[in-house]
Write a protein that holds these residues in place. Structure first.
Motif, PDB file in Angstrom:
ATOM      1  N   ILE A   2      -0.729  -7.043   7.728  1.00  0.00           N
ATOM      2  CA  ILE A   2      -1.778  -6.351   6.987  1.00  0.00           C
ATOM      3  C   ILE A   2      -2.316  -5.231   7.864  1.00  0.00           C
ATOM      4  N   HIS A  17      -1.837 -12.253  12.609  1.00  0.00           N
ATOM      5  CA  HIS A  17      -0.475 -12.356  12.083  1.00  0.00           C
ATOM      6  C   HIS A  17       0.438 -13.013  13.100  1.00  0.00           C
ATOM      7  N   THR A 148     -10.848 -17.511  -0.360  1.00  0.00           N
ATOM      8  CA  THR A 148      -9.478 -17.171  -0.013  1.00  0.00           C
ATOM      9  C   THR A 148      -8.747 -16.642  -1.226  1.00  0.00           C
ATOM     10  N   VAL A 149      -8.116 -15.500  -1.076  1.00  0.00           N
ATOM     11  CA  VAL A 149      -7.283 -14.920  -2.134  1.00  0.00           C
ATOM     12  C   VAL A 149      -5.963 -14.484  -1.503  1.00  0.00           C
ATOM     13  N   GLU A 150      -4.942 -14.388  -2.336  1.00  0.00           N
ATOM     14  CA  GLU A 150      -3.656 -13.878  -1.861  1.00  0.00           C
ATOM     15  C   GLU A 150      -3.582 -12.402  -2.159  1.00  0.00           C
ATOM     16  N   GLU A 151      -3.155 -11.630  -1.150  1.00  0.00           N
ATOM     17  CA  GLU A 151      -2.963 -10.194  -1.316  1.00  0.00           C
ATOM     18  C   GLU A 151      -1.472  -9.925  -1.421  1.00  0.00           C
ATOM     19  N   GLU A 152      -1.095  -9.142  -2.395  1.00  0.00           N
ATOM     20  CA  GLU A 152       0.328  -8.782  -2.559  1.00  0.00           C
ATOM     21  C   GLU A 152       0.778  -7.941  -1.384  1.00  0.00           C
ATOM     22  N   SER A 153       1.991  -8.191  -0.905  1.00  0.00           N
ATOM     23  CA  SER A 153       2.493  -7.402   0.238  1.00  0.00           C
ATOM     24  C   SER A 153       3.188  -6.139  -0.220  1.00  0.00           C
TER      25      SER A 153
END
Length: 153
Positions: A2, A17, A148-153
């Protein structure tokens, strides 16, 4: 990995990371500051950096020492230095007389503060009270809402 979107994000976000070195090794980045976090070799890490709980203890210890320094300077007290030694452990809830929870296990942090300088007994006593007022101490003693959320890569 990120990446921060702007210079302002660099100030706000800590980015962690995997490094690819070992099972657990992580790089922790905040702006231009970098450090390595890892697990000890006995649990499969490389032992190349502080573990998650050690980072938490370091945060509390640094905040405590900085709060003591700020208060002593504001009062013009002769605090030459402060050392904060911390240890994390898990205890049975029934072994904690002052805790609300009475079942299962609790996290315990033991904090030992050494104050250096020609301080009066009253000054030492007040500084020990001030130690509990550091922002990280207050955060750890408060209810914490982690989203918590998921972020698209």
């Amino acid at each position: 990995m990120i990446e921060p979107n702007s210079a302002a994000d660099t100030i706000k976000d800590v980015v962690v990371h995997e490094t690819g070195g070992g099972r657990f090794q992580q790089e922790v980045v905040w702006g231009e500051h970098h450090l390595i976090a890892d697990e000890p070799t006995v649990v499969g890490g490389l032992g190349s950096g502080l573990g998650p709980y050690e980072l938490l203890l370091a945060s509390l210890g640094a905040c405590t020492a900085m709060t003591l320094r700020s208060y002593a300077d504001q009062k013009h007290w002769p605090l030459k230095g402060a050392q904060v030694r911390l240890r994390h452990s898990r205890i049975h809830a029934e072994d904690c007389a002052e805790c609300e929870t009475k079942t299962a296990m609790l996290d315990r942090i033991d904090r030992v503060i050494t104050l250096e300088g020609d301080l009066t007994d009253d000054q030492r006593s007040r500084l020990m009270e001030i130690a509990d007022k550091c922002p990280v101490h207050r955060t750890l003693n408060s209810e914490i809402d982690i989203r918590t959320v998921e972020e698209e890569s």
